[in-house]
Design a protein around this motif. Structure first.
Motif, PDB file in Angstrom:
ATOM      1  N   ASN A   1      -6.881   5.058  -2.940  1.00 43.91           N
ATOM      2  CA  ASN A   1      -8.028   5.730  -1.783  1.00 43.91           C
ATOM      3  C   ASN A   1      -7.272   7.133  -1.412  1.00 43.91           C
TER       4      ASN A   1
ATOM      5  N   GLU B   1      -3.027   7.103  -1.548  1.00 46.84           N
ATOM      6  CA  GLU B   1      -2.607   5.715  -1.500  1.00 46.84           C
ATOM      7  C   GLU B   1      -3.199   5.014  -2.708  1.00 46.84           C
TER       8      GLU B   1
ATOM      9  N   GLN C   1      -2.498   0.828  -4.184  1.00 44.67           N
ATOM     10  CA  GLN C   1      -1.943  -0.513  -3.821  1.00 44.67           C
ATOM     11  C   GLN C   1      -1.547  -1.275  -5.020  1.00 44.67           C
TER      12      GLN C   1
ATOM     13  N   GLU D   1       0.893  -1.083   0.000  1.00 51.37           N
ATOM     14  CA  GLU D   1       0.006   0.001  -0.036  1.00 51.37           C
ATOM     15  C   GLU D   1       1.082   1.268   0.089  1.00 51.37           C
TER      16      GLU D   1
HETATM   17 MN    MN Z   1      -4.775   0.608   2.557  1.00 56.11          MN
END
Ligand code: MN
Ligand code: ADP
Ligand code: MN
Ligand code: MN
Ligand code: MN
Length: 369
Positions: A200, A209, A211, A140
């Protein structure tokens, strides 16, 4: 970060984009490919340069070695500055489109020994030794967008946004800034072939962020570095700076991490929770080794972030727990309920080298070092 001069904004933002469009639209000759060679410099920054190929590379093995001036990348003395670029992974180029390529490289000195920041070199050996256990990683990547003056993007110049609370996964003009960049980066990763699994907005405004994962073995490092390149490159076009600094703002503002989610085949099978617990026991015995590997300054960067506040554990202590975001290692609630899955190591810093992080985890959990 480099000094930004008096403009206060990126000169890129005043370039005439419609003029640029005319030239981007010039058809590229069928027999020519542009290959952007990308590498990690001596301070874990990203560099790249382009060459024309007169053939279509089918795999990374088809790509020629190249070299660059290491002395201009914080890497070698000017008298012996040629540094080799060895292609290790190839992606589609979302900027130039067509058959053009992005080529991730690792770097070797004139005598063919790896440069100091080439951690892929040892990581791949460790991944090879553990490949029967099928180690998967999902990272992440948190990051912060900055104006050219180094202040978080969109923050008041003389003051602060309201306190943290409404921004995480926020929606609305007063909650999140620069979604255009985030969406552009998401598209670019998908097109390039990076296994990006989501995005997000984060707890601090202008912090976001993405991932990457799950990725098996060495590919987590390759894909995360490529995703970082794409992020810097996309933001460049918007005149916005990306920082991976783990604590860009002092005070009551969250830092930025790179939580590393990890599993082996045994952990993913029924009752894999036993293996997850075994791995946590091993990790508990090597906290210092992991802290050393989890940022480029052997823990000094993370010391600013891992304070025990702002959803972190103290850098000095090892802890673990189900659904505990204040622990070093978290077992996600869903995995505890299903009795299998993965663990989350919350300690890696946002500016970590994913090759060093994944190598340390595999050495401890898979190779019992
Ligand atoms: Mn996360
Ligand atoms: P968080 O709840 O901590 O915010 P995220 O949803 O942001 O978690 O990220 C979870 C990450 O874990 C993703 O990158 C995902 O690909 C990865 N992941 C999921 N399953 C596994 C697994 N079995 N092994 C390793 N990583 C995994
Ligand atoms: Mn030159
Ligand atoms: Mn996060
Ligand atoms: Mn997480």
């Amino acid at each position: 970060m480099a000094q930004q001069g008096v403009l206060g904004f990126s000169p890129n933002t005043v370039m005439n984009k419609s003029a640029a469009q005319r030239f981007h639209a010039i058809p590229q000759p069928d027999n020519k490919i542009r290959a952007e060679y990308i590498w990690i410099d001596g301070e874990y920054g990203i560099r790249s340069k382009t060459r024309t190929l007169d053939f279509l590379p089918k795999s990374v093995q088809d790509l020629p070695e190249w070299n660059y001036d290491g002395s201009s990348c914080y890497q070698s003395q000017g008298s012996n500055s040629d540094t080799y670029l060895i292609p290790v992974a190839m992606f589609k180029d979302p900027f130039r489109l067509g058959n053009n390529k992005l080529v991730l490289c690792d770097t070797y000195k004139h005598d063919r020994t790896p440069t100091e920041t080439n951690q892929r070199h040892t990581c791949i050996k460790v991944m090879e030794a553990a490949k029967d256990q099928k180690p998967w990683f999902g990272i992440e990547q948190e990051y912060t967008l900055l104006d050219m003056d180094g202040r978080p993007f969109g923050w008041p110049k003389c003051g602060f946004p309201g306190p943290q609370g409404p921004y995480y996964c926020g929606v609305g003009a007063d909650k999140v800034y620069a979604r255009d960049i985030v969406e552009a980066h998401y598209n670019a990763c998908l097109y390039a072939g990076v296994n990006i699994s989501g995005i997000n907005a984060e707890v601090m405004p202008s912090q976001w962020e993405f991932q990457v994962g799950p990725c098996e073995g060495i590919t987590i490092g390759d894909e995360l570095w490529m995703a970082r390149f794409l992020l810097h490159r996309v933001a460049e076009e918007f005149g916005v700076v990306v920082t991976l600094d783990p604590k860009p703002m002092e005070g009551d503002w969250n830092g930025a991490g790179a939580h590393c989610n990890f599993s082996t085949e045994a952990m993913r099978k029924p009752n894999g929770i036993v293996e997850i617990q075994n791995a946590i026991t091993k990790l508990s015995k090597h906290h210092d080794r992991h802290i050393q590997a989890y940022d480029p300054k052997k823990g000094a960067d993370n010391a600013r972030r891992l304070t025990g506040k702002h959803e972190t554990s103290s850098i000095h202590d090892f802890s673990s727990g189900v659904a505990n975001r204040g622990a070093s290692i978290r077992i996600p609630r869903g995995c505890a309920e299903e009795g299998k899955g993965y663990l989350e190591d919350r300690r890696p810093s946002s500016n970590c080298d994913p090759y060093a992080v994944s190598e340390a985890i595999v050495r401890t959990c898979c190779l019992n070092e």
